[in-house]
Write a protein that holds these residues in place. Structure first.
Motif, PDB file in Angstrom:
ATOM      1  N   THR A 186      -2.353  21.099  14.563  1.00 12.28           N
ATOM      2  CA  THR A 186      -1.076  21.744  14.292  1.00 12.28           C
ATOM      3  C   THR A 186       0.068  20.754  14.542  1.00 12.28           C
ATOM      4  O   THR A 186      -0.153  19.610  14.939  1.00 12.28           O
ATOM      5  CB  THR A 186      -0.885  22.972  15.182  1.00 12.28           C
ATOM      6  OG1 THR A 186      -0.710  22.538  16.549  1.00 12.28           O
ATOM      7  CG2 THR A 186      -2.098  23.905  15.095  1.00 12.28           C
ATOM      8  N   SER A 187       1.268  21.223  14.364  1.00  6.77           N
ATOM      9  CA  SER A 187       2.449  20.381  14.585  1.00  6.77           C
ATOM     10  C   SER A 187       2.642  20.026  16.057  1.00  6.77           C
ATOM     11  O   SER A 187       3.469  19.168  16.396  1.00  6.77           O
ATOM     12  CB  SER A 187       3.703  21.086  14.060  1.00  6.77           C
ATOM     13  OG  SER A 187       3.883  22.338  14.712  1.00  6.77           O
ATOM     14  N   ASP A 188       1.891  20.669  16.957  1.00  4.86           N
ATOM     15  CA  ASP A 188       1.982  20.348  18.382  1.00  4.86           C
ATOM     16  C   ASP A 188       1.242  19.056  18.738  1.00  4.86           C
ATOM     17  O   ASP A 188       1.357  18.561  19.864  1.00  4.86           O
ATOM     18  CB  ASP A 188       1.401  21.491  19.223  1.00  4.86           C
ATOM     19  CG  ASP A 188       2.249  22.755  19.166  1.00  4.86           C
ATOM     20  OD1 ASP A 188       3.477  22.609  19.033  1.00  4.86           O
ATOM     21  OD2 ASP A 188       1.690  23.861  19.235  1.00  4.86           O
ATOM     22  N   CYS A 189       0.496  18.525  17.792  1.00  2.60           N
ATOM     23  CA  CYS A 189      -0.269  17.297  18.035  1.00  2.60           C
ATOM     24  C   CYS A 189       0.667  16.140  18.392  1.00  2.60           C
ATOM     25  O   CYS A 189       1.685  15.920  17.726  1.00  2.60           O
ATOM     26  CB  CYS A 189      -1.082  16.944  16.787  1.00  2.60           C
ATOM     27  SG  CYS A 189      -1.970  15.385  16.902  1.00  2.60           S
ATOM     28  N   ILE A 190       0.324  15.401  19.453  1.00  5.14           N
ATOM     29  CA  ILE A 190       1.149  14.262  19.890  1.00  5.14           C
ATOM     30  C   ILE A 190       0.459  12.922  19.593  1.00  5.14           C
ATOM     31  O   ILE A 190       0.871  11.885  20.093  1.00  5.14           O
ATOM     32  CB  ILE A 190       1.488  14.362  21.384  1.00  5.14           C
ATOM     33  CG1 ILE A 190       0.205  14.421  22.229  1.00  5.14           C
ATOM     34  CG2 ILE A 190       2.371  15.576  21.654  1.00  5.14           C
ATOM     35  CD1 ILE A 190       0.446  14.349  23.724  1.00  5.14           C
ATOM     36  N   LYS A 210      -2.464  11.817  12.956  1.00  6.83           N
ATOM     37  CA  LYS A 210      -3.164  13.095  13.024  1.00  6.83           C
ATOM     38  C   LYS A 210      -4.676  12.860  13.020  1.00  6.83           C
ATOM     39  O   LYS A 210      -5.162  11.926  12.384  1.00  6.83           O
ATOM     40  CB  LYS A 210      -2.806  13.964  11.815  1.00  6.83           C
ATOM     41  CG  LYS A 210      -1.372  14.473  11.792  1.00  6.83           C
ATOM     42  CD  LYS A 210      -1.181  15.629  12.767  1.00  6.83           C
ATOM     43  CE  LYS A 210       0.211  16.247  12.609  1.00  6.83           C
ATOM     44  NZ  LYS A 210       0.401  17.388  13.527  1.00  6.83           N
ATOM     45  N   CYS A 227      -8.126  19.177  24.099  1.00  2.03           N
ATOM     46  CA  CYS A 227      -6.815  18.740  23.621  1.00  2.03           C
ATOM     47  C   CYS A 227      -5.748  19.126  24.642  1.00  2.03           C
ATOM     48  O   CYS A 227      -5.608  20.300  24.994  1.00  2.03           O
ATOM     49  CB  CYS A 227      -6.494  19.387  22.275  1.00  2.03           C
ATOM     50  SG  CYS A 227      -4.813  19.052  21.691  1.00  2.03           S
ATOM     51  N   LYS A 229      -2.626  19.477  24.446  1.00  4.80           N
ATOM     52  CA  LYS A 229      -1.542  20.300  23.911  1.00  4.80           C
ATOM     53  C   LYS A 229      -2.044  21.546  23.186  1.00  4.80           C
ATOM     54  O   LYS A 229      -1.244  22.282  22.594  1.00  4.80           O
ATOM     55  CB  LYS A 229      -0.684  19.467  22.946  1.00  4.80           C
ATOM     56  CG  LYS A 229       0.080  18.337  23.614  1.00  4.80           C
ATOM     57  CD  LYS A 229       1.105  18.893  24.594  1.00  4.80           C
ATOM     58  CE  LYS A 229       1.922  17.780  25.230  1.00  4.80           C
ATOM     59  NZ  LYS A 229       2.936  18.320  26.183  1.00  4.80           N
ATOM     60  N   GLU A 230      -3.365  21.778  23.239  1.00  7.04           N
ATOM     61  CA  GLU A 230      -3.967  22.898  22.505  1.00  7.04           C
ATOM     62  C   GLU A 230      -3.487  22.890  21.055  1.00  7.04           C
ATOM     63  O   GLU A 230      -3.154  23.923  20.474  1.00  7.04           O
ATOM     64  CB  GLU A 230      -3.652  24.236  23.183  1.00  7.04           C
ATOM     65  CG  GLU A 230      -4.226  24.342  24.584  1.00  7.04           C
ATOM     66  CD  GLU A 230      -4.118  25.731  25.185  1.00  7.04           C
ATOM     67  OE1 GLU A 230      -3.671  26.656  24.484  1.00  7.04           O
ATOM     68  OE2 GLU A 230      -4.487  25.891  26.361  1.00  7.04           O
ATOM     69  N   ALA A 231      -3.474  21.686  20.491  1.00  2.00           N
ATOM     70  CA  ALA A 231      -2.938  21.500  19.143  1.00  2.00           C
ATOM     71  C   ALA A 231      -4.012  21.520  18.064  1.00  2.00           C
ATOM     72  O   ALA A 231      -3.721  21.257  16.899  1.00  2.00           O
ATOM     73  CB  ALA A 231      -2.180  20.173  19.077  1.00  2.00           C
ATOM     74  N   GLN A 239      -6.972  30.863  17.125  1.00  2.00           N
ATOM     75  CA  GLN A 239      -5.539  31.002  17.392  1.00  2.00           C
ATOM     76  C   GLN A 239      -5.292  32.000  18.521  1.00  2.00           C
ATOM     77  O   GLN A 239      -5.763  33.138  18.484  1.00  2.00           O
ATOM     78  CB  GLN A 239      -4.801  31.451  16.132  1.00  2.00           C
ATOM     79  CG  GLN A 239      -4.828  30.399  15.028  1.00  2.00           C
ATOM     80  CD  GLN A 239      -4.176  30.874  13.743  1.00  2.00           C
ATOM     81  OE1 GLN A 239      -3.632  31.990  13.677  1.00  2.00           O
ATOM     82  NE2 GLN A 239      -4.217  30.044  12.717  1.00  2.00           N
TER      83      GLN A 239
END
Length: 250
Positions: A186-190, A210, A227, A229-231, A239
Motif C-alpha cells: 500500500t501507500s504506507d510502504c517506506i 516498492k 512489515c 508499517k503493516e503496508a 485488510q
C-alpha cells in the motif's frame, strides 16, 4: 541437532525451547533454503525438525530440502509441526520421507500455536496469542521428555478427515492457493526492504521503491506479518487484521 524453519516465529520459539532443555544445537534453515544449500550435515544426536504445518503436512520447501540433504551420524529423526489447529495425517508422509532417506522415523508431534495464516484466517491479538502459547507449554515439555529419553513420539488416532486433509486437500491446496498473486504494498510502504530480506525463497525484489513478488512463494506470511508499517496486504482478506509474530521470549 534441532533444525527449524519459521516464518512468523512459532516454530522458532518451539525449536529454541527444545534446544535449551535438551542442550543441543539449534539451527535455522532459512539461509540453507534461500541459497539452495543441500550440503551434508552431521549430528551425533537425534535430528529434530521443527516446522509449521501447511495444509496439514510439512511445507513442500522443507520436504524438498530434506530430500536433497545428506544427514550424517545419528539416524533417528523426530518431527515437530506447529499448527493453528491440526496436523492431520502429516506423520504418514514424514514416515515415507524418512524411509526414502534411510532414516529412523521417531514420530511427529503437533503443537498448537497462534494462527498466523492471515491469507485465509484471522490472527489473534497479542494477549490471546500469549495465552495460546502458554497452553502449548505442557505439550512442548512432553515433547522434550520424549526426546531426552530417546523415546519415539506416541502415535495418535487418525480420522478419515485427517487423511483427506493431508491427502487430496493438500494436493489441491498448493496449486490453487499457494501463490503470491494477491500480495501488494500500500501507500504506507517506506521501501525499507524488510519483506525482501525475510523471504526464504528470495521471491521479493524492490523495484522503484516498492516490493514486487515473483512466482516462488510458500505462503510463510513472513513478508506481510513482519512489515514494520503493516503496508502489505493479501487481497481484501487481510485488510484490518492483526499481523502476528511470536512475541514470547524463551
Amino acid at each position: 541437532m534441532i533444525l527449524y524453519f519459521s516464518g512468523t516465529g512459532n516454530s522458532e520459539y518451539a525449536a529454541k525451547r527444545i534446544s535449551k532443555e535438551v542442550e543441543d544445537e539449534c539451527i535455522s534453515l532459512f539461509e540453507k533454503i534461500r541459497k539452495n544449500d543441500f550440503s551434508s550435515i552431521h549430528s551425533s544426536h537425534p535430528w529434530v525438525i521443527v516446522a509449521p504445518t501447511y495444509a496439514w503436512r510439512i511445507p513442500h520447501i522443507i520436504r524438498k530440502w530434506i530430500e536433497n540433504t545428506s544427514f550424517m551420524g545419528n539416524k533417528n529423526m523426530y518431527f515437530i509441526l506447529t499448527c493453528g489447529g491440526s496436523i492431520g495425517n502429516a506423520g504418514k508422509y514424514l514416515a515415507k520421507l524418512c524411509k526414502r532417506k534411510n532414516m529412523n522415523y521417531c514420530g511427529c508431534m503437533g503443537i498448537t500455536m497462534p494462527e498466523n495464516y492471515i491469507a485465509l484466517f484471522s490472527t489473534p491479538a497479542q494477549e490471546e496469542a500469549l495465552q495460546i502459547i502458554e497452553q502449548a507449554e505442557p505439550v512442548i515439555n512432553q515433547t522434550i521428555r520424549y526426546i531426552k529419553n530417546d523415546n519415539p513420539f506416541p502415535q495418535t488416532d487418525i480420522s478419515f478427515k485427517d487423511k483427506i486433509n493431508s491427502g487430496i486437500i493438500n494436493d489441491i491446496f498448493y496449486p490453487l492457493f499457494v501463490h503470491s498473486g494477491k500480495f501488494y504494498a500500500t501507500s504506507d510502504c517506506i521501501a525499507c526492504g524488510k519483506c525482501a530480506n525475510v523471504c526464504p525463497l528470495d521471491n521479493i525484489q524492490m523495484k522503484n521503491g516498492k516490493p514486487v513478488w515473483g512466482k516462488s512463494c510458500t505462503h510463510c506470511m513472513a513478508c506481510i506479518c513482519r512489515c514494520p508499517k503493516e503496508a502489505i496486504e493479501y487481497g481484501k482478506h487481510s485488510q484490518g487484521l492483526t499481523r502476528y509474530t511470536c512475541k514470547k521470549e524463551i
